[in-house]
Design an enzyme around this catalytic site. Structure first.
Site, short mmCIF file in Angstrom:
data_model
loop_
_atom_site.label_atom_id
_atom_site.label_comp_id
_atom_site.label_asym_id
_atom_site.label_seq_id
_atom_site.Cartn_x
_atom_site.Cartn_y
_atom_site.Cartn_z
N CYS A 179 -3.96 -7.70 3.17
CA CYS A 179 -4.06 -6.25 3.32
C CYS A 179 -3.59 -5.60 2.03
CB CYS A 179 -3.21 -5.79 4.50
SG CYS A 179 -3.23 -4.00 4.77
N LEU A 180 -4.34 -4.61 1.58
CA LEU A 180 -3.98 -3.90 0.35
C LEU A 180 -2.65 -3.15 0.50
CD1 LEU A 180 -7.48 -2.58 -0.76
CD2 LEU A 180 -6.21 -4.55 -1.65
N HIS B 297 -5.84 0.14 11.30
CA HIS B 297 -5.20 1.11 10.39
C HIS B 297 -5.39 2.54 10.89
CE1 HIS B 297 -3.50 -0.97 6.99
NE2 HIS B 297 -4.56 -1.73 6.87
N GLY C 214 -11.88 -4.11 2.23
CA GLY C 214 -11.88 -2.98 3.14
C GLY C 214 -10.75 -2.02 2.81
#
Length: 171
Positions: free
Chosen positions: A94-95, A140, A46
């Protein structure tokens, strides 16, 4: 299409709230394509527009495993309309927090209403990984990060790790 730079914590732009999309433009379509290329290259499941420094209420998700065909889902102006099943604790990454994986509490099942990349409204009820991904990416868009959902000790450990990483990257 182009791979965009993913913002990493503690970048303050990750805290900005995204603005609603009022019109699907060619620039917005290009952003969605760039986000997909960026997410797949990372690799991740995502990506929110705010993670690439764009202030739009858009996120994308593809939870297909490597041996399955891609199933890219685009969520524009998403809102969770229903939560079900209480909270469960499960691992999340999480990126924007490379190398970090922590247990985060999320609702078991959510229903989300959003628009697709063509502006058509849809509603989706999700469980398991898709439910977690939707809640994570929607956070986010609201300037909420996974570190905000951690206990005090875990939060301190992750903050130190990310600040050290940021200092090393800065030079």
């Amino acid at each position: 299409m182009a791979i965009r730079t993913i913002l990493h914590y503690p970048d303050p732009r990750l805290r900005q709230k995204a603005q609603p999309v009022t019109q699907i433009t060619p620039e917005l379509e290009r952003l969605i394509d760039d986000m997909a290329e960026t997410m797949y290259a990372a690799p991740g499941v995502g990506l929110a527009a705010t993670q690439v420094g764009e202030p739009h209420r858009i996120f994308i998700i593809d939870i297909a495993s490597e041996d399955e065909p891609s199933n890219l889902m685009v969520f524009i102006n998403p809102e969770i309309t229903h939560r079900e099943g209480g909270d469960v604790l499960g691992p999340e990454g999480c990126l924007s927090f490379p190398g970090v994986s922590e247990d985060i509490k999320r609702a078991v099942k959510v229903t989300v209403r959003a628009q697709d990349r063509h502006g058509k409204t849809f509603e989706l009820t999700a469980e398991d990984l898709l439910s977690v991904a939707i809640q994570h990416e929607l956070d986010h868009l609201d300037g909420v990060l996974m570190i905000d959902r951690m206990g005090v000790l875990k939060k301190r450990i992750v903050q130190r790790k990310m600040q050290k990483r940021h200092a090393e990257a800065a030079g």
